[in-house]
Design an enzyme around this catalytic site. Structure first.
Site, mmCIF file in Angstrom:
data_model
loop_
_atom_site.group_PDB
_atom_site.id
_atom_site.type_symbol
_atom_site.label_atom_id
_atom_site.label_comp_id
_atom_site.label_asym_id
_atom_site.label_seq_id
_atom_site.Cartn_x
_atom_site.Cartn_y
_atom_site.Cartn_z
ATOM 1 N N LYS A 1 20.202 -14.117 45.497
ATOM 2 C CA LYS A 1 20.333 -12.668 45.709
ATOM 3 C C LYS A 1 19.207 -12.222 46.623
ATOM 4 O O LYS A 1 18.134 -12.837 46.630
ATOM 5 C CB LYS A 1 20.220 -11.933 44.363
ATOM 6 C CG LYS A 1 20.799 -10.538 44.378
ATOM 7 C CD LYS A 1 22.311 -10.528 44.182
ATOM 8 C CE LYS A 1 22.897 -9.148 44.377
ATOM 9 N NZ LYS A 1 24.318 -9.108 44.005
ATOM 10 N N ASP B 1 26.226 -5.881 48.713
ATOM 11 C CA ASP B 1 25.978 -5.379 47.350
ATOM 12 C C ASP B 1 25.692 -3.894 47.535
ATOM 13 O O ASP B 1 26.087 -3.316 48.561
ATOM 14 C CB ASP B 1 24.801 -6.132 46.694
ATOM 15 C CG ASP B 1 24.667 -5.853 45.206
ATOM 16 O OD1 ASP B 1 25.458 -6.392 44.413
ATOM 17 O OD2 ASP B 1 23.788 -5.058 44.807
#
Ligand code: NDP
Length: 449
Positions: free
Chosen positions: A129, A169
């Protein structure tokens, strides 16, 4: 770092010592460790090889300065990160978040969760991430472009189609992926599948924008089926109004359900008759094209309401949190249950606090945790990687079917490992164990690395 035993408190003490102050990361690890420690209790190969301890330590964390210029010529500085958490079963894979709340703790929790989620999809993807504490709100297109270019200038050194494949995201959608892909291509002179969520013209997959929200509704549908129920005729409360929320709402409506709410960080809208597909399109345009606020919905459509705060006190049958982490606390979870909610499917990552989850489970309502319920997005990203590697593009019907099948398989895996003696399915336990096994077995095969 040696751990005396498999007691949860001992284990968490070790995690907290190694990563002090990273509260979101601690929360994510605790949720997993609470179910994995009992599972490995009689499995010495996992214990002696310190598999869970190794899985809670990222492979590496990369942090960098992002310097860019705003429209007035001021030099601005943000901090970017990429957490490459675990690549035991494939290249690192996970989104990039641009939001002022981004910290290393938030990205470590997301990267850790992503490792389990990606494993659950059964596709060859590790967990990672990234992101920056950059606030895209109120920025011009040119400022967004300059920021994305500056961010990618650093990030490009650490990613690649066989190394690490980021996606979008919060705060990173099609526009931002386009700017970042353009900069990657300019810097490396390579056109490849280094990012997913790309535009259709340059290697993006059909169904990727829809996949996370649709997938969360498929999980909801499969959970309801275990009790002989359908979405049709039931009322849903949804938070968020971004990619995940709007597509979850769309699929609920396709299935005959009623969507009562959507939200943003300013508050929520309540449409007692249910948001229609036409009104949903208006919201998508508002958010994607005009970059407006959800409160404008109540000005536009008579008889609808805007309220500050979160929507969890609105009576409903089904709840889909699709905004951000820790957006449902214990009181809100209790209110959902008290007002008749029978199922929660998490589109956002870790949207319910641990105390909130305890409320769902005590009431034995259907609870689909994020790592299972929102895995449809990364699964379709995995399919985008396959298409890019083979230089082909699949049709919408094929991708829709693959997504539906992947979500059914995830539901089945949760059921297999989470079914309790009274028949209640603990989807959190099931998802954690099913996700853990594949990564753990790969790590065992690699030896002590
Ligand atoms: P978007 O940026 O498209 O939308 C985010 C939405 O959530 C916006 O409506 C935003 O409101 C709201 N929101 C964000 N932060 C907060 C906050 N602190 N408080 C209240 N509302 C907030 O993001 P996505 O839809 O892509 O992501 C939503 C969630 O889904 C995240 O948890 C993400 O990690 C998760 N997810 C996303 C995937 C994807 O494919 N995109 C895949 C798997 C999970 P505002 O505009 O006011 O900020």
């Amino acid at each position: 770092m040696a751990f005396a035993g498999n007691d949860l408190n001992d284990f968490m003490e070790g995690v907290k010592k190694r990563s002090p102050g990273e509260t979101e990361f601690h929360q994510a690890v605790q949720e997993v460790a609470a179910t994995i420690l009992p599972y490995i209790e009689d499995k010495p190969e996992y214990k002696t090889n310190m598999i869970l301890e190794r899985m809670t330590e990222p492979d590496r964390v990369i942090s960098f300065r992002v310097t860019w210029q705003d429209d007035d010529g001021n030099v601005r500085v943000n901090r970017g990160h990429r957490v490459q958490f675990n690549n035991s079963i494939g290249p690192y894979k996970g989104g990039i978040r641009f939001h002022p709340s981004v910290t290393l703790s938030v990205l470590k929790f997301l990267g850790f969760e992503q490792t389990f989620k990606n494993s659950l999809t059964q596709l060859p993807m590790g967990g990672g991430k990234g992101g920056a504490d950059f606030n895209p709100k109120g920025k011009s297109d040119a400022e967004i472009m300059r920021f994305c270019q500056a961010f990618m200038t650093e990030l490009s050194k650490y990613i690649g189609p066989d190394i690490d494949v980021p996606a979008g995201d919060i705060g990173v959608g099609g526009r931002e992926i386009g700017f970042m892909f353009g900069q990657y291509k300019r810097m490396t002179n390579r056109f490849n599948g280094v990012l997913t969520g790309k535009g259709r013209e340059f290697g993006g997959s059909l169904m990727r924008p829809e996949a996370t929200g649709y997938g969360a509704v498929y999980m909801l549908e499969d959970m309801l089926h275990t009790r002989g129920l359908e979405i049709d005729g039931h009322k849903a409360v949804i938070s968020g109004s971004g990619n995940v929320a709007t597509h979850a709402a769309e699929k609920i409506i396709h299935r005959g359900g009623t969507v009562l709410t959507l939200s943003d960080s300013g508050g929520f809208i309540y449409d007692k008759d249910g948001i229609t597909l036409e009104r949903l399109q208006w919201i998508k345009d508002l958010k994607e094209k005009r970059r407006g606020r959800i409160s404008e919905y109540a000005d536009e459509f008579k008889g609808t309401e805007f309220h500050e705060g979160r929507p969890w006190n609105v009576a409903c049958d089904m709840a889909l949190p699709c905004a951000t982490q820790n957006e449902i606390n214990a009181d809100e979870a209790e209110a959902l249950v008290k007002n008749g909610c029978i199922a929660v499917s998490e589109g956002a990552n870790m949207p319910t606090t641990i105390d909130g989850i305890n409320k769902y489970q005590a009431a034995k309502i259907l609870y689909g945790p994020s790592k299972a319920a929102n895995a449809g997005g990364v699964a379709t990203s995995g399919l985008e990687m396959s298409q890019n590697a083979a230089h082909i593009s699949w049709k919408e019907e094929e991708l829709s079917k693959l997504l539906r099948d992947i979500m059914s398989n995830i539901h089945a895996a949760c059921e297999e490992y989470g079914k309790e003696s009274d028949g209640y399915i603990d989807y959190m336990k099931g998802a954690n164990i099913a996700g853990f096994r594949k990564v753990a077995d790969a790590m065992l095969a690699f030896g002590a690395v």
